[in-house]
Design an enzyme around this catalytic site. Structure first.
Site, mmCIF file in Angstrom:
data_model
loop_
_atom_site.group_PDB
_atom_site.id
_atom_site.type_symbol
_atom_site.label_atom_id
_atom_site.label_comp_id
_atom_site.label_asym_id
_atom_site.label_seq_id
_atom_site.Cartn_x
_atom_site.Cartn_y
_atom_site.Cartn_z
ATOM 1 N N SER A 98 0.825 -1.200 0.010
ATOM 2 C CA SER A 98 -0.010 0.165 0.064
ATOM 3 C C SER A 98 0.735 1.303 -0.054
ATOM 4 O O SER A 98 1.661 1.546 -0.879
ATOM 5 C CB SER A 98 -1.114 -0.076 1.121
ATOM 6 O OG SER A 98 -2.033 0.747 0.919
ATOM 7 N N ASN B 92 -0.471 -4.554 -3.429
ATOM 8 C CA ASN B 92 -1.478 -3.855 -2.951
ATOM 9 C C ASN B 92 -1.226 -2.256 -3.512
ATOM 10 O O ASN B 92 -1.866 -1.583 -2.452
ATOM 11 C CB ASN B 92 -2.333 -4.090 -2.015
ATOM 12 C CG ASN B 92 -2.702 -5.655 -1.646
ATOM 13 O OD1 ASN B 92 -1.924 -6.415 -1.531
ATOM 14 N ND2 ASN B 92 -4.239 -5.972 -2.103
ATOM 15 N N HIS C 214 -7.534 -5.938 0.031
ATOM 16 C CA HIS C 214 -6.406 -5.189 0.341
ATOM 17 C C HIS C 214 -5.137 -5.720 1.145
ATOM 18 O O HIS C 214 -4.066 -5.664 0.940
ATOM 19 C CB HIS C 214 -6.642 -3.814 0.946
ATOM 20 C CG HIS C 214 -5.673 -2.628 0.703
ATOM 21 N ND1 HIS C 214 -5.426 -2.279 -0.519
ATOM 22 C CD2 HIS C 214 -4.899 -2.026 1.773
ATOM 23 C CE1 HIS C 214 -4.210 -1.477 0.013
ATOM 24 N NE2 HIS C 214 -4.203 -1.163 1.058
#
Length: 280
Positions: free
Chosen positions: A110, A134, A255
Site C-alpha cells: 500500500s 496492493n 487489500h
C-alpha cells in the site's frame, strides 16, 4: 497476468504478534531476522512492522529480513507535517545508509508500495528487486477525490478505524483474524503520524508513475482480485511499463492479502526472490 486461486488459510489464530525492535541512529525502528540477501519490508498507512508477521516468519529462513516501522508508526517518529512521498523515499534511503545495506530487495504494501516504487525509481541498482503489493497507480478521478477527502478529514475527525476495515476485508473466514489484527494496529497508531503519511499516500499515486520504465530489476505487482482501490488493472498497467514487470493476482482477496492469504503471498514472494527475471 497470472491469477492465483486461494485455498490457504488466513492469518494465524495468534492475535498478539509483537516483534522486538532495534533503532538506527536516525531513529527508525526495525526488526531483523534471518541471514542471507537482504529483504526489506515496508508496511502501509496505519499499520506497523508486525503487519508483515507471516512474511517475516517464512522468508527469514533464507534471507536477512528487515521489517521497518514507517515514520509516524510503531516506534519510528513521524515526518514533519506536509511531507510528501519524496520525503518518505528519502527517509528510506537514509535507513539503507544507516543499515549499511548496499543492495536490497524491497517489498512494500500500500503506502509502503509507493515508497518501494519510489526507491526503485531513484536509487538505481541499489534496489535489486521490488515487490509492489496492493499498490495504487494513477487513480481515476472518483477514487482520487475520495482519498483526498479522507485525507482532509483526518485532522478534523481523527483516524477512521472502521472505513479501512470495510474497504480492506470481505466477510470470508480468511479475513476474521486479519481484520482483528488490523483494527488493533489502527487503534495504536499516532494520529498525527497517520495524518502525515495518509496525505502523502493520497497525493502520491502519480509521483513516480512515469518511472517504471527506469526500473531495470525484477518488479512484482501483486494484489487481490477484489481490492477496490489497488486494483488488478493498476497492477497490470504498471507491469506493462516495467522492463521486467510481472503480475500476480490472488483470487477472492482484497487489500490485506499478505495477511488473508499468507501462504500464497509467501510463495509468490519466494518465487520473486529466487527466479526474478525468468518469471513472467
Amino acid at each position: 497476468m497470472l491469477t492465483v486461486g486461494s485455498t490457504a488459510p488466513g492469518a494465524s489464530a495468534k492475535t498478539n504478534w509483537v516483534f522486538a525492535r532495534n533503532k538506527t541512529a536516525g531513529g527508525t525502528a526495525y526488526h531483523e531476522a534471518g541471514n542471507g540477501e537482504p529483504l526489506v519490508l515496508i508496511h502501509g498507512v496505519g499499520m506497523r512492522l508486525e503487519a508483515w508477521a507471516p512474511q517475516i516468519l517464512a522468508l527469514s529462513a533464507g534471507h536477512r529480513v528487515i521489517a521497518v516501522d514507517m515514520p509516524g508508526h510503531g516506534e519510528t517518529a513521524r515526518l514533519p507535517v506536509g511531507s510528501r512521498l519524496e520525503q518518505f523515499v528519502a527517509w528510506f534511503g537514509q535507513f539503507l545508509d544507516e543499515m549499511a545495506i548496499e543492495t536490497a530487495n524491497v517489498a512494500g504494501h500500500s503506502m509502503g508500495a509507493l515508497v518501494s516504487g519510489g526507491a526503485a525509481a531513484t536509487f538505481g541498482s541499489r534496489i535489486k528487486r521490488v515487490a509492489y503489493l496492493n499498490g495504487v497507480y494513477r487513480r481515476d478521478p472518483a477514487a482520487k477525490a475520495a482519498v483526498l477527502a479522507r485525507a482532509a478529514a483526518i485532522p478534523l475527525t481523527g483516524v477512521d478505524k472502521e472505513g479501512p476495515l470495510l474497504r480492506w476485508f470481505g466477510d470470508d473466514p480468511d479475513s476474521v483474524v486479519a481484520r482483528d489484527l488490523t483494527r488493533n494496529w489502527l487503534n495504536l497508531v499516532d494520529p498525527e503520524g497517520y495524518a502525515v503519511a495518509y496525505s502523502a499516500f493520497a497525493e502520491g499515486d502519480e509521483t513516480y508513475a512515469d518511472r517504471w520504465k527506469d526500473v531495470a530489476g525484477p518488479a512484482l505487482f501483486l494484489t487481490g482480485s477484489d481490492d477496490p482501490n489497488s486494483t488488478p488493472l493498476m497492477a497490470t498497467q504498471m507491469a506493462a511499463l516495467a522492463p521486467n514487470g510481472w503480475v500476480r493476482i490472488v483470487e477472492g482477496h482484497r487489500h490485506m492479502v499478505n495477511l488473508t492469504a499468507p501462504d500464497i503471498v509467501n510463495a509468490l514472494l519466494a518465487e520473486w526472490l529466487s527466479e526474478g527475471e525468468d518469471v513472467k
